[in-house]
Design a protein around this motif. Structure first.
Motif, PDB file in Angstrom:
ATOM      1  N   ALA A   1       4.032  16.253  -3.477  1.00  0.00           N
ATOM      2  CA  ALA A   1       4.380  17.033  -4.661  1.00  0.00           C
ATOM      3  C   ALA A   1       3.852  18.457  -4.594  1.00  0.00           C
ATOM      4  O   ALA A   1       4.314  19.327  -5.336  1.00  0.00           O
ATOM      5  N   LYS A   2       2.890  18.709  -3.702  1.00  0.00           N
ATOM      6  CA  LYS A   2       2.320  20.050  -3.586  1.00  0.00           C
ATOM      7  C   LYS A   2       3.157  20.961  -2.692  1.00  0.00           C
ATOM      8  O   LYS A   2       2.902  22.165  -2.618  1.00  0.00           O
ATOM      9  N   TYR A   3       4.144  20.387  -2.009  1.00  0.00           N
ATOM     10  CA  TYR A   3       4.915  21.137  -1.028  1.00  0.00           C
ATOM     11  C   TYR A   3       6.355  21.345  -1.503  1.00  0.00           C
ATOM     12  O   TYR A   3       6.882  20.562  -2.294  1.00  0.00           O
ATOM     13  N   PRO A   4       7.011  22.390  -1.033  1.00  0.00           N
ATOM     14  CA  PRO A   4       8.411  22.606  -1.436  1.00  0.00           C
ATOM     15  C   PRO A   4       9.326  21.540  -0.851  1.00  0.00           C
ATOM     16  O   PRO A   4       9.013  20.916   0.162  1.00  0.00           O
ATOM     17  N   ASP A   5      10.436  21.343  -1.496  1.00  0.00           N
ATOM     18  CA  ASP A   5      11.438  20.382  -1.029  1.00  0.00           C
ATOM     19  C   ASP A   5      12.391  21.090  -0.088  1.00  0.00           C
ATOM     20  O   ASP A   5      13.310  21.791  -0.525  1.00  0.00           O
ATOM     21  N   TRP A   6      12.169  20.919   1.209  1.00  0.00           N
ATOM     22  CA  TRP A   6      13.035  21.525   2.212  1.00  0.00           C
ATOM     23  C   TRP A   6      13.812  20.464   2.994  1.00  0.00           C
ATOM     24  O   TRP A   6      14.290  20.699   4.094  1.00  0.00           O
ATOM     25  N   LYS A   7      13.955  19.295   2.394  1.00  0.00           N
ATOM     26  CA  LYS A   7      14.695  18.226   3.059  1.00  0.00           C
ATOM     27  C   LYS A   7      16.179  18.568   3.127  1.00  0.00           C
ATOM     28  O   LYS A   7      16.682  19.419   2.405  1.00  0.00           O
ATOM     29  N   GLY A   8      16.878  17.880   4.012  1.00  0.00           N
ATOM     30  CA  GLY A   8      18.317  18.049   4.100  1.00  0.00           C
ATOM     31  C   GLY A   8      18.750  18.880   5.284  1.00  0.00           C
ATOM     32  O   GLY A   8      17.979  19.173   6.193  1.00  0.00           O
ATOM     33  N   GLN A   9      20.001  19.262   5.267  1.00  0.00           N
ATOM     34  CA  GLN A   9      20.615  20.014   6.368  1.00  0.00           C
ATOM     35  C   GLN A   9      20.842  21.460   5.934  1.00  0.00           C
ATOM     36  O   GLN A   9      21.483  21.723   4.924  1.00  0.00           O
TER      37      GLN A   9
ATOM     38  N   ASP B   1       0.008  29.121  -2.102  1.00  0.00           N
ATOM     39  CA  ASP B   1       0.441  29.005  -3.494  1.00  0.00           C
ATOM     40  C   ASP B   1       0.367  30.407  -4.083  1.00  0.00           C
ATOM     41  O   ASP B   1      -0.698  30.876  -4.463  1.00  0.00           O
ATOM     42  N   THR B   2       1.492  31.106  -4.135  1.00  0.00           N
ATOM     43  CA  THR B   2       1.471  32.526  -4.491  1.00  0.00           C
ATOM     44  C   THR B   2       1.251  32.785  -5.975  1.00  0.00           C
ATOM     45  O   THR B   2       0.820  33.876  -6.357  1.00  0.00           O
ATOM     46  N   ASN B   3       1.583  31.805  -6.826  1.00  0.00           N
ATOM     47  CA  ASN B   3       1.478  32.050  -8.268  1.00  0.00           C
ATOM     48  C   ASN B   3       0.458  31.167  -8.977  1.00  0.00           C
ATOM     49  O   ASN B   3       0.410  31.137 -10.212  1.00  0.00           O
ATOM     50  N   GLY B   4      -0.351  30.446  -8.198  1.00  0.00           N
ATOM     51  CA  GLY B   4      -1.405  29.620  -8.790  1.00  0.00           C
ATOM     52  C   GLY B   4      -0.904  28.426  -9.571  1.00  0.00           C
ATOM     53  O   GLY B   4      -1.579  27.928 -10.473  1.00  0.00           O
ATOM     54  N   SER B   5       0.287  27.918  -9.207  1.00  0.00           N
ATOM     55  CA  SER B   5       0.876  26.793  -9.933  1.00  0.00           C
ATOM     56  C   SER B   5       0.343  25.443  -9.468  1.00  0.00           C
ATOM     57  O   SER B   5       0.623  24.419 -10.090  1.00  0.00           O
ATOM     58  N   GLY B   6      -0.406  25.445  -8.345  1.00  0.00           N
ATOM     59  CA  GLY B   6      -0.852  24.185  -7.767  1.00  0.00           C
ATOM     60  C   GLY B   6       0.148  23.607  -6.785  1.00  0.00           C
ATOM     61  O   GLY B   6      -0.063  22.510  -6.260  1.00  0.00           O
ATOM     62  N   ARG B   7       1.219  24.333  -6.532  1.00  0.00           N
ATOM     63  CA  ARG B   7       2.256  23.889  -5.592  1.00  0.00           C
ATOM     64  C   ARG B   7       2.512  25.008  -4.591  1.00  0.00           C
ATOM     65  O   ARG B   7       2.709  26.168  -4.972  1.00  0.00           O
ATOM     66  N   TYR B   8       2.511  24.673  -3.311  1.00  0.00           N
ATOM     67  CA  TYR B   8       2.787  25.676  -2.286  1.00  0.00           C
ATOM     68  C   TYR B   8       4.236  26.148  -2.395  1.00  0.00           C
ATOM     69  O   TYR B   8       5.149  25.345  -2.576  1.00  0.00           O
ATOM     70  N   ASP B   9       4.432  27.453  -2.255  1.00  0.00           N
ATOM     71  CA  ASP B   9       5.792  27.986  -2.314  1.00  0.00           C
ATOM     72  C   ASP B   9       6.094  28.964  -1.184  1.00  0.00           C
ATOM     73  O   ASP B   9       7.178  29.542  -1.141  1.00  0.00           O
ATOM     74  N   LEU B  10       5.146  29.120  -0.255  1.00  0.00           N
ATOM     75  CA  LEU B  10       5.347  30.054   0.855  1.00  0.00           C
ATOM     76  C   LEU B  10       4.682  29.506   2.110  1.00  0.00           C
ATOM     77  O   LEU B  10       3.528  29.064   2.065  1.00  0.00           O
ATOM     78  N   LEU B  11       5.422  29.527   3.212  1.00  0.00           N
ATOM     79  CA  LEU B  11       4.849  29.178   4.512  1.00  0.00           C
ATOM     80  C   LEU B  11       4.803  30.455   5.347  1.00  0.00           C
ATOM     81  O   LEU B  11       5.842  31.040   5.667  1.00  0.00           O
ATOM     82  N   ARG B  12       3.586  30.880   5.658  1.00  0.00           N
ATOM     83  CA  ARG B  12       3.398  32.079   6.485  1.00  0.00           C
ATOM     84  C   ARG B  12       3.095  31.628   7.906  1.00  0.00           C
ATOM     85  O   ARG B  12       2.219  30.788   8.129  1.00  0.00           O
ATOM     86  N   VAL B  13       3.812  32.208   8.870  1.00  0.00           N
ATOM     87  CA  VAL B  13       3.744  31.728  10.256  1.00  0.00           C
ATOM     88  C   VAL B  13       3.550  32.904  11.202  1.00  0.00           C
ATOM     89  O   VAL B  13       4.129  33.979  11.011  1.00  0.00           O
ATOM     90  N   GLU B  14       2.740  32.676  12.247  1.00  0.00           N
ATOM     91  CA  GLU B  14       2.620  33.621  13.348  1.00  0.00           C
ATOM     92  C   GLU B  14       2.888  32.863  14.642  1.00  0.00           C
ATOM     93  O   GLU B  14       2.356  31.776  14.854  1.00  0.00           O
ATOM     94  N   THR B  15       3.730  33.448  15.500  1.00  0.00           N
ATOM     95  CA  THR B  15       4.108  32.795  16.751  1.00  0.00           C
ATOM     96  C   THR B  15       3.843  33.722  17.929  1.00  0.00           C
ATOM     97  O   THR B  15       4.226  34.890  17.902  1.00  0.00           O
ATOM     98  N   ARG B  16       3.194  33.177  18.959  1.00  0.00           N
ATOM     99  CA  ARG B  16       2.894  33.914  20.194  1.00  0.00           C
ATOM    100  C   ARG B  16       3.148  32.978  21.376  1.00  0.00           C
ATOM    101  O   ARG B  16       3.597  31.861  21.213  1.00  0.00           O
ATOM    102  N   GLY B  17       2.829  33.470  22.576  1.00  0.00           N
ATOM    103  CA  GLY B  17       2.851  32.606  23.759  1.00  0.00           C
ATOM    104  C   GLY B  17       4.234  32.317  24.289  1.00  0.00           C
ATOM    105  O   GLY B  17       4.625  31.151  24.428  1.00  0.00           O
ATOM    106  N   PHE B  18       4.991  33.362  24.616  1.00  0.00           N
ATOM    107  CA  PHE B  18       6.382  33.197  25.015  1.00  0.00           C
ATOM    108  C   PHE B  18       6.578  33.288  26.531  1.00  0.00           C
ATOM    109  O   PHE B  18       5.751  33.836  27.248  1.00  0.00           O
ATOM    110  N   LYS B  19       7.721  32.754  26.940  1.00  0.00           N
ATOM    111  CA  LYS B  19       8.235  33.049  28.263  1.00  0.00           C
ATOM    112  C   LYS B  19       9.682  33.504  28.084  1.00  0.00           C
ATOM    113  O   LYS B  19      10.316  33.252  27.054  1.00  0.00           O
TER     114      LYS B  19
END
Length: 253
Positions: free
Chosen positions: A29-37, A158-176
């Motif tokens: 319940a703390k995470y966004p619903d990103w299920k589906g296609q 949780d950007t608005n303090g609602s108790g539910r995460y609404d943003l996933l911040r990602v950093e990616t490195r290590g490429f070929k």
């Protein structure tokens, strides 16, 4: 022997208990619903070309206005000229090379996002590419095995303090490489030292639309380049997941 067996049983029980505790600690319940296609949100440029450009709000090629260095601008122009003459330019997906990051987020067919306690998986229909975004609080390893998808570390916010995460911040490195940003051969630097930053979140007005703000930091660019990609969730409760792979008679392979 009996004591040793008892120790093994207790150890397994403890390990299972720890696993159950970790699963129980994952409050869905703390995470966004990103299920589906998910598929990329169609834009006006999609009516002109079936291949998505890196910035989906601009036409491909020079119209992307990519902040390339003179050397890499010349590479793009050469790639475009070769394609206009019937060649492939710098694009290699026609010979079944993986799109890699960040190009895979163009989403050429469909995308599925699976949220788990310590990692978020992103599964692509095109060429069956996958991403693992580690969200367990780890730091960067001393060495990274280079890959087309790279090594991703994410943080739920949780950007608005609602108790539910609404943003996933990602950093990616290590490429070929060789990696490009779209089918025109829009280049990334051959040193593969790219850093890709993302902010992934739902649309404020429509939970069936997902945004991915991508910033690419690369030595082929004169400055960080930020684009925003949008995806729409299928309304089908049981969508069809079609394979999108290189055909067996591909003469280029």
């Amino acid at each position: 022997m009996i004591h040793r067996s008892l120790i093994v049983v207790l150890a397994l029980s403890a390990a299972m208990g720890l696993t159950v505790a970790r699963v129980a600690a994952f409050d869905e319940a703390k995470y966004p619903d990103w299920k589906g296609q998910w598929s990329r949100l169609q834009t006006l440029r999609d009516r002109v070309s079936p291949n998505p450009s890196f910035d989906p709000n601009k036409f491909e090629g020079l119209a992307q206005e990519a902040p390339l260095t003179p050397e890499y601008q010349a590479m793009l122009e050469a790639s475009l000229a070769d394609q206009a003459a019937g060649g492939s330019g710098r694009d290699r997906d026609y010979v079944c090379f993986a799109a890699g990051m960040p190009r895979m987020m163009n989403v050429y067919s469909t995308m599925e996002i699976i949220l788990m306690p310590e990692v978020t998986h992103i599964l692509m229909g095109f060429l069956h590419e996958t991403r693992r975004i580690f969200t367990d609080g780890r730091g960067w390893p001393e060495s990274i095995e280079p890959s087309f998808a790279g090594y991703s570390i994410g943080q739920w916010i949780d950007t608005n303090g609602s108790g539910r995460y609404d943003l996933l911040r990602v950093e990616t490195r290590g490429f070929k490489g060789l990696r490009t940003l779209d089918s025109t051969g829009l280049p990334l630097h051959e040193d593969n030292q790219s850093i890709v930053m993302e902010r992934i979140y739902n649309d404020a007005a429509d939970g069936n639309i997902l945004h991915d703000e991508i910033t690419v930091i690369d030595h082929a660019l004169t400055r960080p380049w930020t684009v925003s990609k949008d995806y729409r969730r299928s309304k089908e409760p049981q969508p069809v997941w079609r394979d999108s792979a290189c055909v067996e008679d591909n003469q280029h392979v």
